[in-house]
Design a protein around this motif. Structure first.
Motif, short mmCIF file in Angstrom:
data_model
loop_
_atom_site.label_atom_id
_atom_site.label_comp_id
_atom_site.label_asym_id
_atom_site.label_seq_id
_atom_site.Cartn_x
_atom_site.Cartn_y
_atom_site.Cartn_z
N GLY A 147 -8.84 5.46 -2.09
CA GLY A 147 -8.19 4.64 -2.08
C GLY A 147 -8.14 3.93 -3.64
N ALA B 12 -3.10 4.65 -1.21
CA ALA B 12 -4.05 5.44 -0.31
C ALA B 12 -3.71 6.91 -0.40
CB ALA B 12 -3.95 4.99 1.10
N VAL C 84 -9.22 -2.43 1.59
CA VAL C 84 -9.26 -0.93 1.31
C VAL C 84 -10.16 -0.51 2.66
CG1 VAL C 84 -10.39 1.36 0.44
CG2 VAL C 84 -8.94 -0.85 -0.97
N GLU D 50 0.78 -1.16 0.03
CA GLU D 50 -0.14 -0.30 -0.09
C GLU D 50 1.05 1.41 0.29
OE1 GLU D 50 -4.07 0.47 2.36
OE2 GLU D 50 -2.47 1.49 3.74
#
Lengths: 59, 148
Positions: B80, B99, B75, A5
């Protein structure tokens, strides 16, 4: 098994603060189990991931 | 919102770079109606990027209204973006997501990731691959970045 991420540190300041982000990029492994600062070579990141995973196993 | 975020020059560059796209990519956008400063811009940016190649597709979700889908793709922040492979009607999640708005330097990360996901190859070394193939527990890598 692996999630990656990208987190925009300015938008998610609380999370950045919690993980003590002071320089970017910083890669945080498993919600704070380890931190890697800078754009490190693949092998270095892998070594950190290995440490986190093996630490957990030995518990 | 009619004003474009990407100028003609960038659009042309994207079209050139996206010549290398091999397989379809599905971009899943997650926004929120509540307190989300960059949701509209991120959605518009993603839409403009996706429009530059017919290999790129996009789905738009609301993290509250589509909480189940958000959970499925891990998420938990808005805006996102999930970059997933598309195989016919099937979406293959590689666990790659953003993000926050991918602007500035992170715009090139977004473009690069789209190409990677499209190639369905991580580009990792054989050692890394063999270690990861034997992983028994989840690994979450969060890369903190700033757009400048």
């Amino acid at each position: 098994m692996v999630q990656a991420e990208m987190v925009e540190a300015m938008e998610f300041q609380e999370l950045s603060y919690r993980h003590h982000v002071s320089g970017v990029p910083q890669t945080t492994i498993n919600d704070g189990a380890a931190h890697v600062v800078g754009a490190v070579p693949e092998g270095n990141l892998l070594a950190e991931i290995m440490k986190v995973v093996s630490k957990k196993k030995s518990k | 919102m009619s004003e474009k975020l990407l100028n003609d020059d960038i659009v042309q560059q994207l079209k050139d770079v996206f010549q290398q796209l091999q397989n379809p990519v599905e971009v899943l956008f997650f926004g929120s109606k509540k307190d989300c400063e960059y949701c509209d811009d991120t959605r518009q940016l993603a839409e403009e990027v996706v429009a530059t190649s017919d290999k790129l597709h996009m789905q738009v979700y609301d993290i509250d209204e589509h909480a189940e889908i958000a959970r499925q793709y891990h998420v938990d922040k808005v805006p996102g973006l999930v970059l997933a492979a598309r195989d016919g009607d099937r979406i293959i999640d590689y666990g790659v997501r953003f993000a926050g708005i991918p602007s500035g330097h992170e715009f090139s990360s977004l473009v690069h990731d789209l190409v990677l996901v499209s190639g369905r190859d991580s580009g990792l070394s054989p050692q890394t691959r063999s270690f990861l193939a034997d992983l028994k527990e989840p690994v979450l890598l969060q890369v903190f970045v700033t757009p400048t």
